[in-house]
Design a protein around this motif. Sequence first.
Motif, PDB file in Angstrom:
ATOM      1  N   VAL A 106       0.909  -1.080   0.164  1.00 27.49           N
ATOM      2  CA  VAL A 106       0.028   0.040   0.022  1.00 27.49           C
ATOM      3  C   VAL A 106       0.962   1.242   0.020  1.00 27.49           C
ATOM      4  CG1 VAL A 106      -1.720   1.350   1.115  1.00 27.49           C
ATOM      5  CG2 VAL A 106      -1.528  -1.284   1.387  1.00 27.49           C
ATOM      6  N   ASN A 107       0.671   1.993  -0.750  1.00 29.35           N
ATOM      7  CA  ASN A 107       1.448   3.284  -1.000  1.00 29.35           C
ATOM      8  C   ASN A 107       0.671   4.707  -1.128  1.00 29.35           C
ATOM      9  OD1 ASN A 107       3.885   4.590  -1.030  1.00 29.35           O
ATOM     10  ND2 ASN A 107       4.592   3.528  -3.113  1.00 29.35           N
ATOM     11  N   ILE A 108       1.208   5.627  -0.479  1.00 27.98           N
ATOM     12  CA  ILE A 108       0.545   6.941  -0.648  1.00 27.98           C
ATOM     13  C   ILE A 108       1.199   7.917  -1.369  1.00 27.98           C
ATOM     14  CG2 ILE A 108       1.232   7.400   1.756  1.00 27.98           C
ATOM     15  CD1 ILE A 108      -1.748   8.698   1.858  1.00 27.98           C
ATOM     16  N   ASP A 109       0.881   8.769  -2.186  1.00 26.73           N
ATOM     17  CA  ASP A 109       1.790   9.641  -3.059  1.00 26.73           C
ATOM     18  C   ASP A 109       2.244  10.790  -2.210  1.00 26.73           C
ATOM     19  OD1 ASP A 109       2.008   7.697  -4.838  1.00 26.73           O
ATOM     20  OD2 ASP A 109       0.327   8.486  -5.925  1.00 26.73           O
ATOM     21  N   THR A 110       1.362  12.147  -2.460  1.00 26.01           N
ATOM     22  CA  THR A 110       1.843  13.347  -2.123  1.00 26.01           C
ATOM     23  C   THR A 110       2.130  13.524  -0.820  1.00 26.01           C
ATOM     24  OG1 THR A 110       0.157  14.001  -3.604  1.00 26.01           O
ATOM     25  CG2 THR A 110       0.962  15.763  -2.301  1.00 26.01           C
ATOM     26  N   LEU A 111       1.494  12.890   0.272  1.00 26.70           N
ATOM     27  CA  LEU A 111       1.719  12.989   1.529  1.00 26.70           C
ATOM     28  C   LEU A 111       3.134  12.766   1.989  1.00 26.70           C
ATOM     29  CD1 LEU A 111      -1.111  13.571   1.708  1.00 26.70           C
ATOM     30  CD2 LEU A 111      -1.295  13.054   4.201  1.00 26.70           C
ATOM     31  N   SER A 112       3.815  11.636   1.471  1.00 28.39           N
ATOM     32  CA  SER A 112       4.764  10.800   1.917  1.00 28.39           C
ATOM     33  C   SER A 112       5.914  11.435   1.032  1.00 28.39           C
ATOM     34  CB  SER A 112       4.941   9.226   1.432  1.00 28.39           C
ATOM     35  OG  SER A 112       4.364   9.041   0.372  1.00 28.39           O
ATOM     36  N   SER A 113       5.929  12.532   0.043  1.00 30.48           N
ATOM     37  CA  SER A 113       7.063  12.933  -0.553  1.00 30.48           C
ATOM     38  C   SER A 113       7.863  14.158  -0.072  1.00 30.48           C
ATOM     39  CB  SER A 113       6.407  13.605  -2.215  1.00 30.48           C
ATOM     40  OG  SER A 113       5.534  14.762  -1.524  1.00 30.48           O
TER      41      SER A 113
END
Length: 279
Positions: A106-113
């Motif tokens: 499971v991955n989450i884009d913007t918040l983990s950049s």
Amino acid sequence: MEIITKISDLRTKIKEWKKEGKTIGFVPTMGFLHEGHASLLKRCREENDIAITSNFVNPTQFGPNEDLEAYPRDFEKDCQLCKNIGIDVVFHPEPSEMYNNPYTYVNIDTLSSTLCGKSRPIHFKGVCTVVTKLFNIVTPDRAYFGEKDAQQLAIIKKMVKDLNFDIEIVGCPIIRENDGLAKSSRNTYLNSEERKAALCLSKAIMKGKEIISHATTPEIVLNEMTKIIENEPLAKIDYISMVGLDDMQPVKEINKDILVAMAVYIGKTRLIDNFIYKV
Ligand code: AMP
């Protein structure tokens, strides 16, 4: 209190409790528990019929050169603390029980950049994956996370919303040592000289809190905080940033709810601290 190591055994127990209409609270941890964890566990105990915690050093959230092997562990002491608080179940699986040659993450884009996600590129993928798995196993009504890991908390809240988990995410305040250092399992890596040097983090946080309400730009706050860290010879800044609480992206103005967060190396130990500013 029961210690459960198998997913199937935990599921059997949880089905029984659900049939009885009991509410379930859940606190995921990597063990080596301190008063920060205890605050989450106590709140979970108070607010739910059944209180479950997981004690699992999750390998997928550590990068190749990080401290997975060295991560401190004391399972017996952890169990004693959980028992004293009145926790019903400590879920303590082996890595092989949680990960059997997986292909799904499971991955989450913007918040983990940004912030820790930028310095530790696979970290939040590992966190989101393990938390999703634990949520699917425990199926809690409420789950408790510390504001100490503020980016993690924001990511979990967004993931729960995006993936429609029927779980209330409860954020809990940072618990600190008497001298201000945020409690962390990793504080144990510090020798006595480093322990003193580590106070520069909370001093910078205090300074930031003091000046943010009259600061006209983020830079004014960040520069003052940076000066305090740079004054400490044993400290090396990984990042000090001001981001929106909703999207974790850098802000140009202080005109919405904000997270001011930092990661600083004290010797080889990477410590984090933060404060939230609401307009
Ligand atoms: P960890 O074992 O480091 O994965 O932490 C498990 C949970 O405890 C996470 O939700 C952390 O944010 C929370 N936690 C860790 N340290 C503190 C602290 N000093 N105050 C409040 N919560 C904390």
